[in-house]
Design a protein around this motif. Sequence first.
Motif, PDB file in Angstrom:
ATOM      1  N   ILE A 155       1.774   8.750  -0.100  1.00  0.00           N
ATOM      2  CA  ILE A 155       2.561   7.792  -1.050  1.00  0.00           C
ATOM      3  C   ILE A 155       1.730   6.594  -1.173  1.00  0.00           C
ATOM      4  O   ILE A 155       1.044   5.714  -0.154  1.00  0.00           O
ATOM      5  N   ALA A 156       2.399   5.026  -1.776  1.00  0.00           N
ATOM      6  CA  ALA A 156       1.460   4.814  -2.384  1.00  0.00           C
ATOM      7  C   ALA A 156       2.948   3.252  -3.827  1.00  0.00           C
ATOM      8  O   ALA A 156       3.240   3.707  -3.732  1.00  0.00           O
ATOM      9  N   VAL A 157       2.062   2.543  -3.164  1.00  0.00           N
ATOM     10  CA  VAL A 157       2.350   1.013  -4.962  1.00  0.00           C
ATOM     11  C   VAL A 157       2.348   1.111  -5.829  1.00  0.00           C
ATOM     12  O   VAL A 157       0.429   1.735  -5.605  1.00  0.00           O
ATOM     13  N   SER A 158       2.390   1.640  -6.560  1.00  0.00           N
ATOM     14  CA  SER A 158       1.557   1.615  -7.490  1.00  0.00           C
ATOM     15  C   SER A 158       1.865   1.098  -8.887  1.00  0.00           C
ATOM     16  O   SER A 158       3.016   0.342  -9.351  1.00  0.00           O
ATOM     17  N   PRO A 159       1.207   0.142  -9.122  1.00  0.00           N
ATOM     18  CA  PRO A 159       1.178  -0.902 -10.121  1.00  0.00           C
ATOM     19  C   PRO A 159       1.158  -0.449 -11.876  1.00  0.00           C
ATOM     20  O   PRO A 159       2.061  -1.800 -12.433  1.00  0.00           O
ATOM     21  N   SER A 160       0.975   0.527 -12.155  1.00  0.00           N
ATOM     22  CA  SER A 160       1.136   1.236 -13.244  1.00  0.00           C
ATOM     23  C   SER A 160       2.949   1.262 -13.342  1.00  0.00           C
ATOM     24  O   SER A 160       2.924   0.971 -14.544  1.00  0.00           O
TER      25      SER A 160
ATOM     26  N   ARG B   1      -4.448   9.136  -8.871  1.00  0.00           N
ATOM     27  CA  ARG B   1      -3.779  10.333  -9.244  1.00  0.00           C
ATOM     28  C   ARG B   1      -2.817  11.458  -8.506  1.00  0.00           C
ATOM     29  O   ARG B   1      -2.177  11.853  -9.338  1.00  0.00           O
ATOM     30  N   LEU B   2      -1.796  10.197  -7.976  1.00  0.00           N
ATOM     31  CA  LEU B   2      -0.744  10.259  -7.277  1.00  0.00           C
ATOM     32  C   LEU B   2       0.720   9.941  -8.638  1.00  0.00           C
ATOM     33  O   LEU B   2       1.338  10.386  -8.948  1.00  0.00           O
ATOM     34  N   GLU B   3      -0.246   8.545  -9.461  1.00  0.00           N
ATOM     35  CA  GLU B   3       0.227   8.337 -10.568  1.00  0.00           C
ATOM     36  C   GLU B   3       0.916   9.852 -11.558  1.00  0.00           C
ATOM     37  O   GLU B   3       1.892  10.070 -12.419  1.00  0.00           O
ATOM     38  N   MET B   4      -0.551  10.138 -11.636  1.00  0.00           N
ATOM     39  CA  MET B   4      -0.628  11.372 -12.300  1.00  0.00           C
ATOM     40  C   MET B   4       0.711  12.399 -12.142  1.00  0.00           C
ATOM     41  O   MET B   4       0.476  13.820 -12.289  1.00  0.00           O
ATOM     42  N   GLY B   5       0.806  12.633 -10.754  1.00  0.00           N
ATOM     43  CA  GLY B   5       1.462  13.743  -9.707  1.00  0.00           C
ATOM     44  C   GLY B   5       0.403  14.677  -9.260  1.00  0.00           C
ATOM     45  O   GLY B   5       1.561  16.403  -8.989  1.00  0.00           O
ATOM     46  N   HIS B   6      -0.866  14.632  -9.362  1.00  0.00           N
ATOM     47  CA  HIS B   6      -1.375  15.663  -8.849  1.00  0.00           C
ATOM     48  C   HIS B   6      -1.283  15.643  -7.229  1.00  0.00           C
ATOM     49  O   HIS B   6      -2.027  14.766  -6.658  1.00  0.00           O
ATOM     50  N   LEU B   7      -2.190  16.630  -6.880  1.00  0.00           N
ATOM     51  CA  LEU B   7      -1.695  16.437  -5.121  1.00  0.00           C
ATOM     52  C   LEU B   7      -3.342  16.586  -4.479  1.00  0.00           C
ATOM     53  O   LEU B   7      -4.156  17.028  -5.976  1.00  0.00           O
ATOM     54  N   ILE B   8      -3.714  16.313  -3.684  1.00  0.00           N
ATOM     55  CA  ILE B   8      -4.763  16.609  -2.550  1.00  0.00           C
ATOM     56  C   ILE B   8      -5.197  17.967  -1.910  1.00  0.00           C
ATOM     57  O   ILE B   8      -4.261  17.399  -0.613  1.00  0.00           O
ATOM     58  N   VAL B   9      -5.768  18.858  -1.969  1.00  0.00           N
ATOM     59  CA  VAL B   9      -5.757  20.444  -1.040  1.00  0.00           C
ATOM     60  C   VAL B   9      -6.627  19.688   0.220  1.00  0.00           C
ATOM     61  O   VAL B   9      -6.798  18.768   0.357  1.00  0.00           O
ATOM     62  N   GLY B  10      -5.514  19.601   1.155  1.00  0.00           N
ATOM     63  CA  GLY B  10      -6.121  19.615   2.152  1.00  0.00           C
ATOM     64  C   GLY B  10      -5.749  18.058   2.852  1.00  0.00           C
ATOM     65  O   GLY B  10      -5.583  17.342   4.202  1.00  0.00           O
ATOM     66  N   HIS B  11      -4.244  17.246   1.767  1.00  0.00           N
ATOM     67  CA  HIS B  11      -3.988  16.390   2.445  1.00  0.00           C
ATOM     68  C   HIS B  11      -2.599  16.092   2.207  1.00  0.00           C
ATOM     69  O   HIS B  11      -1.779  15.615   2.249  1.00  0.00           O
TER      70      HIS B  11
END
Lengths: 965, 177
Positions: free
Chosen positions: A913-918, A828-838
């Motif tokens: 934050i994360a390392v995106s393999p894509s 979802r991060l790669e897609m640019g979506h946030l998570i409410v509460g996170h």
Amino acid sequence: MSTRLPQQAGEWIDREQPLRFSFEGREYAAFEGDTITSALWANGEKALGRSFKYHRPRGILSFANHDINVMVTDGVDTNIRGDVVKVRDGMQLHAVNTSGGVKKDRNRYLDAISALLPVGFYYKAFHTPRQLFPFWENIVRKAAGLGIVNFSFPRITKPKLHRFCNLLVVGAGPAGMAAALAAAEAGLQVFLVDENSELGGSLGYDHAAGSESRMLLADYLHRISNQPNITVFREAYAGAYYTDHLVPVVQSSGITKVRAGSVIVASGAFEQPPVFRNNDLPGVMLGSAAQRLIRRYAIRPFEQGVVLTANTYGYRVALDLIAAGVKILAVVDLRAGGESGNLHDQVAAHGIAIHRGSCVYEAKPAADKLSVAAAVICAYDEQTNSADTRNAFEIPCDGIAMSAGWAGASGLLYQAGTKMRYDDSVQQFIPDNLPEGVFAAGKVNGVFDLQARIDDGVRAAHLALRHLGKPAQDIRAPVHTGSSPSHPYPFVPHAKGKNFVDFDEDLSLKDFSNAAQEGFNNIELMKRFTTVGMGPSQGKHSNMNAIRILAKIRGLPVDKVGTTTSRPFFHPTPIGHLAGRSFHPHRQTAMHTWHKNTGAVFTAVGAWLRPAYYQTAGRSKAENIQQEVLAVRHHAGLIDSSTLGKIEICGPDAAVFLERFYTGSFASQPAGHSRYALLLDESGVIVDDGVVARLSPELFYATTSTANAAAVFREMQRWQQIWQLDIGLVNVTGAYAAMNLAGPQAQAILSKLCPLDLCDTGFPVGAVRETQIQGMAVRIIRVAFVANLAYEIHTSASDAQPLWQAITAAGSPLGLRPFGTEAQRLLRLEMGHLIVGHDTDGLTNPYEIGAEWAIKMEKDFFIGKRSLQIIQKKALKKRLVPFMLANPVSSEMPQECNLVIAGNEIAGRITSIAVSPSCSQTIGLAFVAPELGTPGTHFRIRTDSGAMVEAVVMTIPFISAKEES
Amino acid sequence: MNAHRSITIETPDKLYRTGVKGPQAAQWLADQGIALPDNPNSWLITHDQLKVLRLGHSEYLLESAVQHPLFAQIAEASQPMAAGVYRVPRTDAAFMLGGEGIMSLLSEVCALDLSEQSLAEDGLFMTLLAGIPVIVTRQTISHLPAYRIWCDGTYAAYLREILREIADDFSPLCSEF
């Protein structure tokens, strides 16, 4: 030298059960039933511990669960209260808070320099210079505390039970027993709670050398044992009072939360020490402590001694001491008028000198300073509270028994909201206005005569009966007659001090006058400055005297000084007791067993257990997650989404309800389509988000985030109560399961299983369809949270596992693999979506996450709209932006919550934050100052080690559809 | 069946369940010939062994050992089923707790008084048990109290685990004459 008395009726020890234990490395004999203190005292040991601050030797004071200077450790547990904890065979005990043992404590020098360590010393001494504070802090921390906490202490689960009764009686002294019997005989179910191992209270030890109390106690015990309506809790204290008569009863085995129809507090009173120089020496003890030693444990408290008194009770103590073989050398009565009547005559008949209007000016220590060697007696002026030492004389002795007054054990009454008043006839705070259903009896009620206490208990029982709607008698409250059981000011000033008021904190009389001079002259301030009542006994032997001192200093009546606040728990309670079993409910989805059998490593998400990732042989956690991500990007993945909240909103007003509940528009939503749903609270803060699918004109199907499912449904119910619309709300979170089939092969896989037209025009993003897969009814929503091509498939929980297996079987040839929450977060991060509460917090509004598009301000109303109208007029303070690290991470990877730094100021924080393999990049989301929010802007992130890492603001999505193949 | 000292924890054989709610639910069920409890938070068993639990004022849980014809009718109905009548899919897990020590176990997991003085045999409580929402009814079997517990099926493993744990190491706290 043994001071054990011949066997006597009513003693609490079993002489047929001898045992041995060691204290400070030396072996001692004891009997089953002995406490640590009684066993040591019987062996002639009097210095049993060292005081908290000045490391003065201490022995018995109250012998009633408040001798906090006699705390020991057995090497595993610590701060074991010697005065009440029973000794066990083989125990190896050491006193806490010593350096080198009780007798040769190396810290005893602190007593010699005590003049340099007055109250307030710590507050003042270490402020400057600031750079030295860590040095002092280290010293003070080592000196603070009593025992040393054992961090390897085993976790022993203590149950917390719930029990119910008509009447809870706190205290099984004469008043409590009388109350319990009267109520039980009238048919009430009664719980009788007492902190001691035997019932009876003072009936068991206050005999004045007579047999009346003992016989009365035997009669009560017989009646109680034959009364089926009474349940007895021994060695149990009522720890607190909460609304509606909820009282936690604490025992060594755990806590029982008692919900009672009514409560009678017959908790008695704490004997209060008179204050004179060296009143803390081992051998100086309260009169009731001496009586308990004699009657409960058959121990002679000392060989020859003095009784200092200021009430009738001291004469009863003297008679009990005489009966135990103690040679009483004098009775010293602070009162000018002294005592008259039978008790006085009985004492005098033993040829004992009775000194009226006199005081113990000081207790003199033995050469080793470990015990009392003499009492200095002189005249005492009650009016001026001063000693006249011109004719002082010294009486060699090894003990002084003190009886100058009482303070009601009224903690529970205060907690229940009782209005108390100071009664001059008994010099004690007593209940003035009791809360409904709460009653007081006995000494805590200011009633001291034995028969009057019994009558008071019966009176309280009838009040409880009436409160519970039972027939009851009108019984008049006893009125105290005669001299006061408490002296109004039992203080003897001494030029050299060491006349202790608070034995927990080593506070002496001058500490209070110093505090008042510093301006801390109200009781709450004085408490905090001096720390009076803040030790382990919580002021049970010091608060009343502190109030009297302050009243004297300020020239006010005691009533005007008031008391400090009584808070739960009334007595220190182990944290393990409070924790109890620690229920941690967790839910499992219908596919849980499949996940488990497929190597899932579970994580708790809200109340649910979800697969974080699936462990495959030979791969690390990170590698597994990366493989799951790549499978979704290039083939297909299947995640169990059953944990989403799932709610059906049905009825003619369903759309109206959703229009009001969420920020978006639903009235115009056609059946077969879903819409993003953003929920705010009334202050405009983001609470949750999800998807609302319209299945028919009167049926909407809403999903919520996993963590907020229960809260969102509760909010829906609450608002429906207010709005009263024609709808029904059905929570199907547990009844329905869901799974998300995502990735470029998702359509191909699903097409094998269902007859729907799945092409982009036939089933576009946002569409919802109801169909069947292998005979199982499903709802399918086209979503794009973790991948551009994804289907969320909902079905009944009972069909979920077969459906999951069917999809897995259909997808395996096309590269389908299950994925967990770790991969989902990255996808979802790669897609640019946030998570409410996170990626949001408890203050985030929609404008800060760029969600203006999801808000239909033109609607008449939705929750939070009014606040948004105010918020949107103000300048943004932060904005959530996507970012990418400017350079590959060479050393330290920034973490979530690391700060964004602009110049030297904090300008935001990383939320994801994360390392995106894509993308082969490190990507994330961050709150930054609005001026940093433009794509292409660079900012810095400060890592945990303080290193700075460069990042650049991006646009989303980080990946495009063409990168998925 | 798992017996722990004097506590038994049973999972009833396969039972069928469904539910309806809404302001017209009672009338709808009555129209289908279903006898209903008169009072909120009570239950009964109909002549054809259908257990009907009235949850609050306007919600009903129906349970049967066989596939009652009404269940299929409800399952196949559209949602809403009728004006003011809504289908409530039920995937509850159920437990039967009994044995001489049952009150002790319940006293640790539930803050309500579940004794006969408080919970009548035709009554039910909707409360929390070990932190999760449940429905509780009480019966007397062989002169001993027995309790039926319903919880959301997703909590079944947790509840079973915690009940077993407590049953295993439970010891009475109070000393009674």
